[in-house]
Design a protein around this motif. Structure first.
Motif, PDB file in Angstrom:
ATOM      1  N   UNK A 244      -6.113  10.212  -2.246  1.00 38.20           N
ATOM      2  CA  UNK A 244      -5.575  11.499  -2.698  1.00 38.20           C
ATOM      3  C   UNK A 244      -5.311  11.573  -4.200  1.00 38.20           C
ATOM      4  N   UNK A 245      -4.995  10.436  -4.837  1.00 35.17           N
ATOM      5  CA  UNK A 245      -4.758  10.460  -6.287  1.00 35.17           C
ATOM      6  C   UNK A 245      -6.054  10.364  -7.087  1.00 35.17           C
TER       7      UNK A 245
ATOM      8  N   UNK B 210       0.852  -1.180   0.000  1.00 33.83           N
ATOM      9  CA  UNK B 210       0.000   0.000   0.000  1.00 33.83           C
ATOM     10  C   UNK B 210       0.890   1.232   0.000  1.00 33.83           C
ATOM     11  N   UNK B 211       0.579   2.184  -0.790  1.00 31.52           N
ATOM     12  CA  UNK B 211       1.390   3.397  -0.856  1.00 31.52           C
ATOM     13  C   UNK B 211       1.171   4.245   0.389  1.00 31.52           C
ATOM     14  N   UNK B 212       2.099   5.165   0.597  1.00 31.52           N
ATOM     15  CA  UNK B 212       1.992   6.059   1.749  1.00 31.52           C
ATOM     16  C   UNK B 212       0.689   6.852   1.699  1.00 31.52           C
ATOM     17  N   UNK B 213       0.284   7.253   0.495  1.00 37.73           N
ATOM     18  CA  UNK B 213      -0.947   8.025   0.381  1.00 37.73           C
ATOM     19  C   UNK B 213      -2.165   7.223   0.817  1.00 37.73           C
ATOM     20  N   UNK B 214      -2.252   5.958   0.420  1.00 36.84           N
ATOM     21  CA  UNK B 214      -3.387   5.146   0.832  1.00 36.84           C
ATOM     22  C   UNK B 214      -3.378   4.894   2.329  1.00 36.84           C
ATOM     23  N   UNK B 215      -2.182   4.907   2.919  1.00 38.97           N
ATOM     24  CA  UNK B 215      -2.056   4.658   4.350  1.00 38.97           C
ATOM     25  C   UNK B 215      -2.447   5.874   5.170  1.00 38.97           C
TER      26      UNK B 215
ATOM     27  N   UNK C 158      -5.985  12.177   4.374  1.00 37.40           N
ATOM     28  CA  UNK C 158      -5.899  12.828   3.075  1.00 37.40           C
ATOM     29  C   UNK C 158      -6.906  12.243   2.100  1.00 37.40           C
ATOM     30  N   UNK C 159      -7.578  11.204   2.497  1.00 38.10           N
ATOM     31  CA  UNK C 159      -8.628  10.632   1.655  1.00 38.10           C
ATOM     32  C   UNK C 159      -9.871  11.498   1.784  1.00 38.10           C
ATOM     33  N   UNK C 160     -10.767  11.328   0.840  1.00 38.84           N
ATOM     34  CA  UNK C 160     -11.992  12.136   0.821  1.00 38.84           C
ATOM     35  C   UNK C 160     -13.193  11.220   0.666  1.00 38.84           C
ATOM     36  N   UNK C 161     -14.215  11.453   1.465  1.00 40.26           N
ATOM     37  CA  UNK C 161     -15.504  10.797   1.258  1.00 40.26           C
ATOM     38  C   UNK C 161     -16.442  11.865   0.722  1.00 40.26           C
ATOM     39  N   UNK C 162     -17.055  11.545  -0.405  1.00 42.65           N
ATOM     40  CA  UNK C 162     -17.923  12.527  -1.068  1.00 42.65           C
ATOM     41  C   UNK C 162     -19.036  11.801  -1.801  1.00 42.65           C
ATOM     42  N   UNK C 163     -20.091  12.532  -2.179  1.00 40.47           N
ATOM     43  CA  UNK C 163     -21.134  11.910  -2.998  1.00 40.47           C
ATOM     44  C   UNK C 163     -20.557  11.467  -4.340  1.00 40.47           C
TER      45      UNK C 163
END
Length: 161
Positions: A68-69, A1-6, A10-15
């Motif tokens: 994040x990506x 798992x990449x650092x970003x996924x970890x 920085x993740x977003x929950x959105x409609x």
């Protein structure tokens, strides 16, 4: 798992948006396979597009967990339902699914928090859902959240002619 996924902060929950539907359908197919259920019928993206984004307002809502990506790592769907016993509506979470690589990194709590926010925005007092009895990992997750459960079996019956 990449650092970003970890880093779920920085993740977003959105409609979900219309351009998310191909990936959401892929996630739904993964979810069905995970639960050893039938593969979704062809045309699911079109049916969901009508329910989520069509001219007639639908009760169905779909939230996505975007890394994040921009990669969609999971989704949750919900709709208001009615409890006869309580004489009140609640928000029913129909599905919550995260890819195997995305589990255990804080995205599940982000999706649940977004669903609770959705319930409050709709003026609904609670969120309810089901999970398979064999899904020990999901059960442990829901228990950690402080959710309570009731034993029931879910039945389906075609409406038929």
């Amino acid at each position: 798992m990449s650092e970003r996924e970890d880093d779920p902060g920085r993740a977003e929950v959105r409609p979900a948006r219309p351009d998310d539907l191909p990936r959401v359908v892929e996630l739904i197919a993964e979810h069905a396979a995970y639960e050893k259920a039938a593969t979704p019928a062809p045309g699911l993206a079109d049916r969901l597009a009508g329910l989520l984004f069509g001219p007639e307002p639908s009760r169905l809502r779909c939230l996505v967990a975007a890394l994040p990506d921009g990669t969609l790592a999971g989704y949750a769907t919900c709709a208001p339902e009615l409890s006869t016993w309580d004489g009140a509506e609640y928000l029913h979470m129909d599905c919550l699914y995260l890819t195997e690589a995305s589990r255990g990194h804080g995205l599940g709590p982000l999706l649940i928090a977004a669903l609770r926010t959705e319930a409050r925005a709709l003026g609904l007092p609670e969120l309810q859902w089901q999970t398979p009895e064999w899904n020990d990992r999901a059960i442990a997750f829901y228990d950690r959240l402080g959710a309570t459960s009731r034993r029931k079996r879910r039945y389906t019956l075609p409406a038929g002619a």
